[in-house]
Structure formats: structure tokens, C-alpha cells
Design a protein around this motif. Structure first.
Motif, PDB file in Angstrom:
ATOM      1  N   GLN A 177     -58.554 115.771  56.404  1.00 26.99           N
ATOM      2  CA  GLN A 177     -58.478 116.071  54.971  1.00 26.99           C
ATOM      3  C   GLN A 177     -57.023 116.192  54.540  1.00 26.99           C
ATOM      4  OE1 GLN A 177     -60.553 116.033  52.628  1.00 26.99           O
ATOM      5  NE2 GLN A 177     -59.851 117.381  51.026  1.00 26.99           N
ATOM      6  N   GLY A 178     -56.223 116.897  55.334  1.00 25.89           N
ATOM      7  CA  GLY A 178     -54.804 117.046  55.012  1.00 25.89           C
ATOM      8  C   GLY A 178     -54.068 115.727  55.072  1.00 25.89           C
ATOM      9  N   ASP A 179     -54.404 114.911  56.061  1.00 28.10           N
ATOM     10  CA  ASP A 179     -53.778 113.592  56.172  1.00 28.10           C
ATOM     11  C   ASP A 179     -54.128 112.729  54.964  1.00 28.10           C
ATOM     12  OD1 ASP A 179     -52.709 114.343  58.587  1.00 28.10           O
ATOM     13  OD2 ASP A 179     -54.234 113.316  59.792  1.00 28.10           O
ATOM     14  N   ARG A 180     -55.375 112.820  54.521  1.00 30.39           N
ATOM     15  CA  ARG A 180     -55.819 112.027  53.375  1.00 30.39           C
ATOM     16  C   ARG A 180     -55.080 112.473  52.111  1.00 30.39           C
ATOM     17  NH1 ARG A 180     -58.995 112.703  49.281  1.00 30.39           N
ATOM     18  NH2 ARG A 180     -59.810 114.694  49.973  1.00 30.39           N
ATOM     19  N   GLY A 185     -49.922 109.288  38.337  1.00 25.66           N
ATOM     20  CA  GLY A 185     -50.907 110.096  39.048  1.00 25.66           C
ATOM     21  C   GLY A 185     -50.325 111.050  40.074  1.00 25.66           C
ATOM     22  N   LEU A 186     -48.995 111.105  40.190  1.00 25.23           N
ATOM     23  CA  LEU A 186     -48.371 111.960  41.198  1.00 25.23           C
ATOM     24  C   LEU A 186     -48.652 113.436  40.950  1.00 25.23           C
ATOM     25  CD1 LEU A 186     -46.596 112.283  43.694  1.00 25.23           C
ATOM     26  CD2 LEU A 186     -44.599 112.200  42.209  1.00 25.23           C
ATOM     27  N   ALA A 187     -48.607 113.868  39.708  1.00 27.58           N
ATOM     28  CA  ALA A 187     -48.846 115.281  39.403  1.00 27.58           C
ATOM     29  C   ALA A 187     -50.255 115.694  39.825  1.00 27.58           C
ATOM     30  CB  ALA A 187     -48.629 115.548  37.921  1.00 27.58           C
ATOM     31  N   ALA A 188     -51.229 114.842  39.563  1.00 27.17           N
ATOM     32  CA  ALA A 188     -52.612 115.153  39.940  1.00 27.17           C
ATOM     33  C   ALA A 188     -52.777 115.171  41.457  1.00 27.17           C
ATOM     34  CB  ALA A 188     -53.566 114.136  39.315  1.00 27.17           C
ATOM     35  N   ALA A 189     -52.132 114.248  42.148  1.00 35.38           N
ATOM     36  CA  ALA A 189     -52.223 114.197  43.612  1.00 35.38           C
ATOM     37  C   ALA A 189     -51.576 115.439  44.227  1.00 35.38           C
ATOM     38  CB  ALA A 189     -51.559 112.929  44.137  1.00 35.38           C
ATOM     39  N   CYS A 190     -50.452 115.861  43.682  1.00 32.69           N
ATOM     40  CA  CYS A 190     -49.776 117.076  44.174  1.00 32.69           C
ATOM     41  C   CYS A 190     -50.633 118.306  43.901  1.00 32.69           C
ATOM     42  CB  CYS A 190     -48.403 117.228  43.532  1.00 32.69           C
ATOM     43  SG  CYS A 190     -47.204 116.008  44.097  1.00 32.69           S
ATOM     44  N   ALA A 191     -51.247 118.364  42.720  1.00 33.24           N
ATOM     45  CA  ALA A 191     -52.097 119.506  42.381  1.00 33.24           C
ATOM     46  C   ALA A 191     -53.297 119.578  43.323  1.00 33.24           C
ATOM     47  CB  ALA A 191     -52.553 119.402  40.930  1.00 33.24           C
ATOM     48  N   ALA A 192     -53.882 118.433  43.648  1.00 29.70           N
ATOM     49  CA  ALA A 192     -55.019 118.413  44.580  1.00 29.70           C
ATOM     50  C   ALA A 192     -54.589 118.872  45.965  1.00 29.70           C
ATOM     51  CB  ALA A 192     -55.614 117.009  44.644  1.00 29.70           C
ATOM     52  N   TYR A 193     -53.406 118.449  46.403  1.00 23.41           N
ATOM     53  CA  TYR A 193     -52.896 118.857  47.716  1.00 23.41           C
ATOM     54  C   TYR A 193     -52.693 120.373  47.754  1.00 23.41           C
ATOM     55  CZ  TYR A 193     -50.089 118.937  51.959  1.00 23.41           C
ATOM     56  OH  TYR A 193     -49.626 119.209  53.222  1.00 23.41           O
ATOM     57  N   ALA A 251     -54.017 122.668  45.839  1.00 25.22           N
ATOM     58  CA  ALA A 251     -55.286 123.383  45.698  1.00 25.22           C
ATOM     59  C   ALA A 251     -56.018 123.475  47.035  1.00 25.22           C
ATOM     60  CB  ALA A 251     -56.166 122.684  44.660  1.00 25.22           C
ATOM     61  N   GLU A 252     -55.937 122.438  47.837  1.00 24.72           N
ATOM     62  CA  GLU A 252     -56.643 122.413  49.126  1.00 24.72           C
ATOM     63  C   GLU A 252     -55.861 123.089  50.246  1.00 24.72           C
ATOM     64  OE1 GLU A 252     -59.651 121.114  50.334  1.00 24.72           O
ATOM     65  OE2 GLU A 252     -60.237 120.960  48.224  1.00 24.72           O
ATOM     66  N   LEU A 253     -54.548 122.824  50.309  1.00 21.35           N
ATOM     67  CA  LEU A 253     -53.773 123.211  51.490  1.00 21.35           C
ATOM     68  C   LEU A 253     -52.608 124.140  51.223  1.00 21.35           C
ATOM     69  CD1 LEU A 253     -53.644 119.636  53.015  1.00 21.35           C
ATOM     70  CD2 LEU A 253     -55.161 121.472  53.695  1.00 21.35           C
TER      71      LEU A 253
END
Length: 161
Positions: free
Chosen positions: A64-67, A80-88, A90-92
Motif C-alpha cells: 500500500q505504501g509503495d503504491r 493531481g500532485l496535491a491530491a496524491a500527497c494528501a492521500a499518502y 492520510a494513509e501513512l
């Protein structure tokens, strides 16, 4: 002493040829068979992965972290970088890899930049952060940011670098 009892004197090239031909136990230490070779290769990869995680920390929590890290890297330079960073985050939580944390600094979103700075701060505290020249320049720019929290975190990293 008779001439028949003596061994013939060998030249160095003959000695080398005999040694090369003998083979002996040189290959005995390696795995035997395809299955043993596959097991040995798998054991080596597992050992190297564990050693790298202990020495350098892991980028994320398993696949999951690698993905998520891959998604952040692929989104670098896109809207889409801001959304990808926010998802990262939020999870990790903050990134635990200097290169990935540096990508977080390129986002216009305050929370992502702070997460990147927090990741770099934790790496510095662990003694695993040596900023490149470009990253030091980026940190200096962030130290002049209008947001006081971003500027203070960047200044602390510049002072510690």
C-alpha cells in the motif's frame, strides 16, 4: 636414487593447467539445482530488503505504501500532485524517504509542504538526511515563505543542514 623414482618436474604453465582442469570444490559451495538456486535468490532478496528497511527506513507500509509513493512520484508536475500527497499523508503520515519528501515540497498545498518538511525533520533527527544542493536551495526559498509555520520548519532544516 634411480631416475624412475623421481617425479617429472612440471613447468608453471603445466601446474596452472592441472589446477584449472581439476575444478575441485570451487562450485561445491553454490546451490545445487534450479529449486535450490531459486530459494537462495529469494533468501538473498529478502535479506537485502530487510537490511535496507533497517538502515534507511521504509518508504511506506508494504505494498500500500509503495503504491501511494509511486502515485505521488507519477503525479509530480501535474495538477493531481496535491491530491496524491494528501492521500499518502492520510494513509501513512509524513514521508519517510528524503526523495519523496522533496516531492512534497513542490506542492502548492500548505499541508503537503508541512508534511514534507516533517518527514525531512524526522530523517534529520535520525541522522539519515544529507540535503542536496538543490534541496538546500528549495528549503531556503521555503524559509522566506509567507506562512510562518512553513518558514520556521524550513529555517530549522536549513540551519541543521
Amino acid at each position: 636414487m634411480s631416475g624412475d623414482d623421481e617425479r617429472p618436474k612440471l613447468s608453471w604453465s603445466e601446474i596452472d593447467k592441472r589446477r584449472d582442469r581439476a575444478g575441485g570444490r570451487r562450485d561445491a559451495a553454490g546451490p545445487r539445482g534450479a529449486a535450490a538456486e531459486a530459494r537462495a535468490r529469494q533468501a538473498s532478496q529478502t535479506y537485502l530488503k530487510d537490511a535496507a528497511a533497517k538502515l534507511f527506513g521504509s518508504v511506506g507500509a508494504g505494498p500500500q505504501g509503495d503504491r501511494l509513493a509511486r502515485a505521488v512520484r507519477e503525479a509530480h508536475g501535474t495538477p493531481g500532485l496535491a491530491a496524491a500527497c494528501a492521500a499518502y499523508v492520510a494513509e501513512l503520515g509524513p514521508p519517510r524517504d528524503a526523495a519523496l519528501a522533496a516531492v512534497f515540497l513542490d506542492v502548492g498545498a500548505r499541508d503537503a509542504v508541512l508534511a514534507g518538511l516533517a518527514g525531512l525533520t524526522s530523517l534529520r533527527d535520525a541522522g539519515r538526511f544529507e540535503p542536496s544542493r538543490a534541496l538546500r536551495g528549495r528549503l531556503r526559498l521555503l524559509a522566506d515563505d509567507a506562512d510562518d509555520e512553513v518558514a520556521a520548519a524550513a529555517e530549522a532544516l536549513v540551519a541543521g543542514a
